[in-house]
Structure formats: structure tokens, C-alpha cells
Motif scaffolding. Sequence first.
Motif, PDB file in Angstrom:
ATOM      1  N   LEU A  60     -17.136  62.140  -4.714  1.00  0.00           N
ATOM      2  CA  LEU A  60     -16.336  63.235  -5.244  1.00  0.00           C
ATOM      3  C   LEU A  60     -17.148  64.123  -6.177  1.00  0.00           C
ATOM      4  O   LEU A  60     -16.872  65.319  -6.290  1.00  0.00           O
ATOM      5  CB  LEU A  60     -15.105  62.704  -5.984  1.00  0.00           C
ATOM      6  CG  LEU A  60     -13.880  62.408  -5.127  1.00  0.00           C
ATOM      7  CD1 LEU A  60     -12.791  61.754  -5.955  1.00  0.00           C
ATOM      8  CD2 LEU A  60     -13.347  63.674  -4.455  1.00  0.00           C
ATOM      9  N   ARG A  61     -18.141  63.573  -6.841  1.00  0.00           N
ATOM     10  CA  ARG A  61     -19.001  64.414  -7.678  1.00  0.00           C
ATOM     11  C   ARG A  61     -19.806  65.377  -6.817  1.00  0.00           C
ATOM     12  O   ARG A  61     -20.296  66.398  -7.306  1.00  0.00           O
ATOM     13  CB  ARG A  61     -19.938  63.535  -8.524  1.00  0.00           C
ATOM     14  CG  ARG A  61     -19.242  62.613  -9.506  1.00  0.00           C
ATOM     15  CD  ARG A  61     -18.501  63.387 -10.590  1.00  0.00           C
ATOM     16  NE  ARG A  61     -19.364  64.300 -11.330  1.00  0.00           N
ATOM     17  CZ  ARG A  61     -20.142  63.961 -12.361  1.00  0.00           C
ATOM     18  NH1 ARG A  61     -20.175  62.688 -12.769  1.00  0.00           N
ATOM     19  NH2 ARG A  61     -20.877  64.849 -12.989  1.00  0.00           N
ATOM     20  N   ARG A  62     -19.941  65.050  -5.532  1.00  0.00           N
ATOM     21  CA  ARG A  62     -20.725  65.880  -4.617  1.00  0.00           C
ATOM     22  C   ARG A  62     -19.842  66.773  -3.747  1.00  0.00           C
ATOM     23  O   ARG A  62     -20.114  67.957  -3.580  1.00  0.00           O
ATOM     24  CB  ARG A  62     -21.574  64.977  -3.716  1.00  0.00           C
ATOM     25  CG  ARG A  62     -22.568  64.111  -4.468  1.00  0.00           C
ATOM     26  CD  ARG A  62     -23.159  63.041  -3.571  1.00  0.00           C
ATOM     27  NE  ARG A  62     -24.179  62.244  -4.241  1.00  0.00           N
ATOM     28  CZ  ARG A  62     -24.612  61.063  -3.814  1.00  0.00           C
ATOM     29  NH1 ARG A  62     -24.100  60.529  -2.706  1.00  0.00           N
ATOM     30  NH2 ARG A  62     -25.542  60.416  -4.502  1.00  0.00           N
ATOM     31  N   TRP A  63     -18.801  66.190  -3.150  1.00  0.00           N
ATOM     32  CA  TRP A  63     -17.957  66.929  -2.207  1.00  0.00           C
ATOM     33  C   TRP A  63     -16.575  66.287  -2.176  1.00  0.00           C
ATOM     34  O   TRP A  63     -16.384  65.158  -2.641  1.00  0.00           O
ATOM     35  CB  TRP A  63     -18.588  66.936  -0.811  1.00  0.00           C
ATOM     36  CG  TRP A  63     -18.778  65.573  -0.188  1.00  0.00           C
ATOM     37  CD1 TRP A  63     -19.743  64.653  -0.501  1.00  0.00           C
ATOM     38  CD2 TRP A  63     -17.977  64.977   0.831  1.00  0.00           C
ATOM     39  NE1 TRP A  63     -19.603  63.529   0.264  1.00  0.00           N
ATOM     40  CE2 TRP A  63     -18.535  63.698   1.100  1.00  0.00           C
ATOM     41  CE3 TRP A  63     -16.872  65.391   1.568  1.00  0.00           C
ATOM     42  CZ2 TRP A  63     -17.994  62.829   2.050  1.00  0.00           C
ATOM     43  CZ3 TRP A  63     -16.338  64.527   2.517  1.00  0.00           C
ATOM     44  CH2 TRP A  63     -16.907  63.267   2.744  1.00  0.00           C
ATOM     45  N   ASN A  64     -15.633  67.003  -1.613  1.00  0.00           N
ATOM     46  CA  ASN A  64     -14.247  66.525  -1.628  1.00  0.00           C
ATOM     47  C   ASN A  64     -13.988  65.569  -0.472  1.00  0.00           C
ATOM     48  O   ASN A  64     -13.658  65.984   0.640  1.00  0.00           O
ATOM     49  CB  ASN A  64     -13.271  67.701  -1.560  1.00  0.00           C
ATOM     50  CG  ASN A  64     -11.843  67.246  -1.775  1.00  0.00           C
ATOM     51  OD1 ASN A  64     -11.594  66.116  -2.178  1.00  0.00           O
ATOM     52  ND2 ASN A  64     -10.900  68.125  -1.522  1.00  0.00           N
ATOM     53  N   TYR A 117      -9.797  70.065  -4.591  1.00  0.00           N
ATOM     54  CA  TYR A 117     -11.056  69.476  -5.043  1.00  0.00           C
ATOM     55  C   TYR A 117     -11.124  69.442  -6.568  1.00  0.00           C
ATOM     56  O   TYR A 117     -11.617  68.485  -7.160  1.00  0.00           O
ATOM     57  CB  TYR A 117     -12.240  70.257  -4.477  1.00  0.00           C
ATOM     58  CG  TYR A 117     -13.586  69.603  -4.729  1.00  0.00           C
ATOM     59  CD1 TYR A 117     -13.699  68.227  -4.962  1.00  0.00           C
ATOM     60  CD2 TYR A 117     -14.755  70.349  -4.727  1.00  0.00           C
ATOM     61  CE1 TYR A 117     -14.928  67.633  -5.185  1.00  0.00           C
ATOM     62  CE2 TYR A 117     -15.993  69.764  -4.944  1.00  0.00           C
ATOM     63  CZ  TYR A 117     -16.073  68.409  -5.179  1.00  0.00           C
ATOM     64  OH  TYR A 117     -17.286  67.830  -5.401  1.00  0.00           O
ATOM     65  N   SER A 118     -10.603  70.475  -7.213  1.00  0.00           N
ATOM     66  CA  SER A 118     -10.596  70.503  -8.671  1.00  0.00           C
ATOM     67  C   SER A 118      -9.850  69.291  -9.238  1.00  0.00           C
ATOM     68  O   SER A 118     -10.310  68.645 -10.187  1.00  0.00           O
ATOM     69  CB  SER A 118      -9.948  71.801  -9.169  1.00  0.00           C
ATOM     70  OG  SER A 118      -9.854  71.810 -10.571  1.00  0.00           O
ATOM     71  N   TYR A 178     -12.007  66.058  -8.419  1.00  0.00           N
ATOM     72  CA  TYR A 178     -13.282  66.087  -9.141  1.00  0.00           C
ATOM     73  C   TYR A 178     -13.064  65.764 -10.616  1.00  0.00           C
ATOM     74  O   TYR A 178     -13.782  64.934 -11.206  1.00  0.00           O
ATOM     75  CB  TYR A 178     -13.917  67.467  -8.989  1.00  0.00           C
ATOM     76  CG  TYR A 178     -15.294  67.608  -9.600  1.00  0.00           C
ATOM     77  CD1 TYR A 178     -16.422  67.163  -8.927  1.00  0.00           C
ATOM     78  CD2 TYR A 178     -15.471  68.225 -10.838  1.00  0.00           C
ATOM     79  CE1 TYR A 178     -17.689  67.305  -9.473  1.00  0.00           C
ATOM     80  CE2 TYR A 178     -16.727  68.372 -11.392  1.00  0.00           C
ATOM     81  CZ  TYR A 178     -17.836  67.913 -10.708  1.00  0.00           C
ATOM     82  OH  TYR A 178     -19.093  68.060 -11.254  1.00  0.00           O
ATOM     83  N   LYS A 179     -12.077  66.409 -11.216  1.00  0.00           N
ATOM     84  CA  LYS A 179     -11.783  66.156 -12.629  1.00  0.00           C
ATOM     85  C   LYS A 179     -11.278  64.735 -12.840  1.00  0.00           C
ATOM     86  O   LYS A 179     -11.569  64.112 -13.868  1.00  0.00           O
ATOM     87  CB  LYS A 179     -10.770  67.178 -13.134  1.00  0.00           C
ATOM     88  CG  LYS A 179     -11.328  68.593 -13.218  1.00  0.00           C
ATOM     89  CD  LYS A 179     -10.249  69.594 -13.618  1.00  0.00           C
ATOM     90  CE  LYS A 179     -10.802  71.009 -13.690  1.00  0.00           C
ATOM     91  NZ  LYS A 179      -9.755  72.012 -14.017  1.00  0.00           N
ATOM     92  N   LYS A 205     -14.334  62.484 -12.826  1.00  0.00           N
ATOM     93  CA  LYS A 205     -15.086  62.638 -14.072  1.00  0.00           C
ATOM     94  C   LYS A 205     -14.373  61.985 -15.250  1.00  0.00           C
ATOM     95  O   LYS A 205     -15.014  61.501 -16.180  1.00  0.00           O
ATOM     96  CB  LYS A 205     -15.314  64.121 -14.374  1.00  0.00           C
ATOM     97  CG  LYS A 205     -16.368  64.795 -13.502  1.00  0.00           C
ATOM     98  CD  LYS A 205     -16.661  66.205 -13.961  1.00  0.00           C
ATOM     99  CE  LYS A 205     -17.366  66.243 -15.301  1.00  0.00           C
ATOM    100  NZ  LYS A 205     -17.747  67.623 -15.705  1.00  0.00           N
ATOM    101  N   LYS A 227     -17.882  73.426 -11.280  1.00  0.00           N
ATOM    102  CA  LYS A 227     -19.106  72.700 -11.625  1.00  0.00           C
ATOM    103  C   LYS A 227     -20.035  73.533 -12.516  1.00  0.00           C
ATOM    104  O   LYS A 227     -21.250  73.324 -12.523  1.00  0.00           O
ATOM    105  CB  LYS A 227     -19.831  72.272 -10.350  1.00  0.00           C
ATOM    106  CG  LYS A 227     -19.003  71.352  -9.464  1.00  0.00           C
ATOM    107  CD  LYS A 227     -19.802  70.793  -8.295  1.00  0.00           C
ATOM    108  CE  LYS A 227     -18.966  69.861  -7.439  1.00  0.00           C
ATOM    109  NZ  LYS A 227     -19.735  69.250  -6.335  1.00  0.00           N
TER     110      LYS A 227
END
Length: 338
Positions: free
Chosen positions: A159-163, A191-192, A195-196, A199, A239
Motif C-alpha cells: 500500500l505504501r507503493r500502490w493501491n 487509495y488515500s 494509504y493513510k 501509515k 505522497k
Amino acid sequence: MSDPIITALMTTYNCADYVEETMISILAQTFTDFEFLIIDDGSSDDTCARIRQFDDRRIRLYSEPDNQGVGARLNQALSLIRTPYIAKVDADDISLPHRFSQQLQFLQKHPQFGIAKSYFEYFTDDPLVAQSDRFRQFRSVKEAEHNCVNQPDDIAQQLRRWNCVIHTSYFAKTDVVKQIGYVKSRVGEDYSLFYKAAKAGVIIGCVPEVLVRMRLSQNSVTTKPDSAFHFAQALTALKYDELSALAKRHGSLWLYGTGGLAKGMAKAFAEHGIVLAGFIDRQAGSLILEDGEDYRVLPLTTDLARGLVIAAQPVRAEILQFFLDAGWQEWADFMVIA
């Protein structure tokens, strides 16, 4: 009547052709203790009329007069949800009958998880789409690419790279989704969110079973001219901290790829004040962008200047591994944008 446990969350916009089939799949779930929250984002077709044909007390329809975009409507929906779980539904996809039951059991059995994805499969009922190269590529490559990411550590890393989480397949604890929220964007809101979440340390799991069928139509296999740029804008905003840190470390950034996403990223970089050194691809050459700027394209070698952003989704894994094998450090020397 007791309060429902799950909210099936769906936003709609001009999807009259498919929404009835989607709704039938939701209302036929074997787990029945849910509400079906639908927010229509100013449809100009008869989407709402078709929704109103269903006589089921679990349905809550909010028909909004203006079109604000999916991200804004999803945030609106979050303010209306009181159930402990959310099951995301896209208005043209099909949920298999035991989807809610399986994903609910998964989260109840594994309380450390905040979100659960599932396997999915692409389908189409359009003969022209079925014969398209893109549909065959989605079925043979993209479907497996997503489904094979099925362990929590791998999901977090990817997920840090792609959805790697299909939006229409997720089932989550409501408080987790509300804490993160949706970005008010017309693209990239899914993706937002994921991704969040990654993180923030939210553990995302996977039910290793096909629970969702994702429809491909003429719209979904035809790329609009400006779609890559809008996606690039969303990615750059999402990002920005990572991009800025990489640029600060190396002075300027290179983009791997010369396709639509890479070109969109170049334009987004300019808007965000990120200096672009040029492009890298398998072969050397030059690339002229919309603004007339002529950039050099360097060939792929291990002797390149560092500060690289991989913006070529079809070869993402291959190029990522190329630089890892060359001893480059992800995030310090390069990163994947999508």
C-alpha cells in the motif's frame, strides 16, 4: 427492531444501467442485519428512480441536487453512519451472497484488524469489452496482482507503493474509517484512505475468497484524456511528504516511464514546485510534454543518478526489483508512486 450492525455504503452518479443488479446482490446477502445507505451525487439519469423501485426498509437514500464528487459524498456518508461496521459497495459491482457474513466473521475473529479486503474477479456483460485487450489484461494480470497480496505485512508494504486494496471489496470498523476519513477528491479517494490507514498502523487483512465481482464496461476500459493527470495530482498530494524528502535529498527527481501517468506526474510536479530532472525508460530518447518542454529520456542502467520515482504501473514490480537488486534503498534513493 434492533440497530443494524453493518452499513452497506454506496454512492451513485448516473449508473442507472447497473445499479439495480448491484442492489439486488446487496439485498440478497445471507447476513441481513444491515442498513443500505445510498447517497446520489446529482445524477441526471434515472438512477434514483430505479433505486426507489426497491421496497426495503433497510434502504436509506439521500438524493443530492448537485454533483460534488465521490470523495465529498463519502465523507458526507460517514457523518450519517452509526453502525460498528462499514461494507463498501460500488454501484456497478456485484457482491456475492455471503460477502457480509464472511468479512464480519473475519473481523470478529481477528480483532487486531481494522479493515478486511477480499479476493475479487473482473467480469463484463458487454461483448465488445470482453474482446478487448484491456479486459484480457485485467483478467490475466491485474486480478491476480491484487489477489496475491493477501497477508497483513505484505498489504501494508504494498500500500505504501500502490493501491492493492480494491475499494468495492473492503469491510471495516467504522471508527477506523471515520478517524482517517476520505479526501474530498473526484479521484484517488480510495487509495488515500488505505494509504493513510497503512501509515497510521491500521492492520489490514484479507478474506482469501472471491466475494466481489467487479464490472468492466466501456467507461472503465476507456481512458479519458485527462484522467492520468487527475490521478497524478491526487498521488502527488497524497505522497507529497515522501516526494519532498526524496527531492530534498537529491536536489531533483527523475521519473521512470514515459506513458500517461509519468507525463501527468511531470505536470503535477511543476504545480507543486518539485524539480524534474528528466525521464528514464528502457531506451534513450526525448519526450516533449504538453507545455512544449523537451526532456531527455535516459536508458535504464544501474549507473543512474538517484532520486527516482517509478511511474509505470505495468512494469512496477519489475523496475522496483531492478533497483533493489542494484542496492538502491527504497524511500532514500527511489520510490514507487502508484
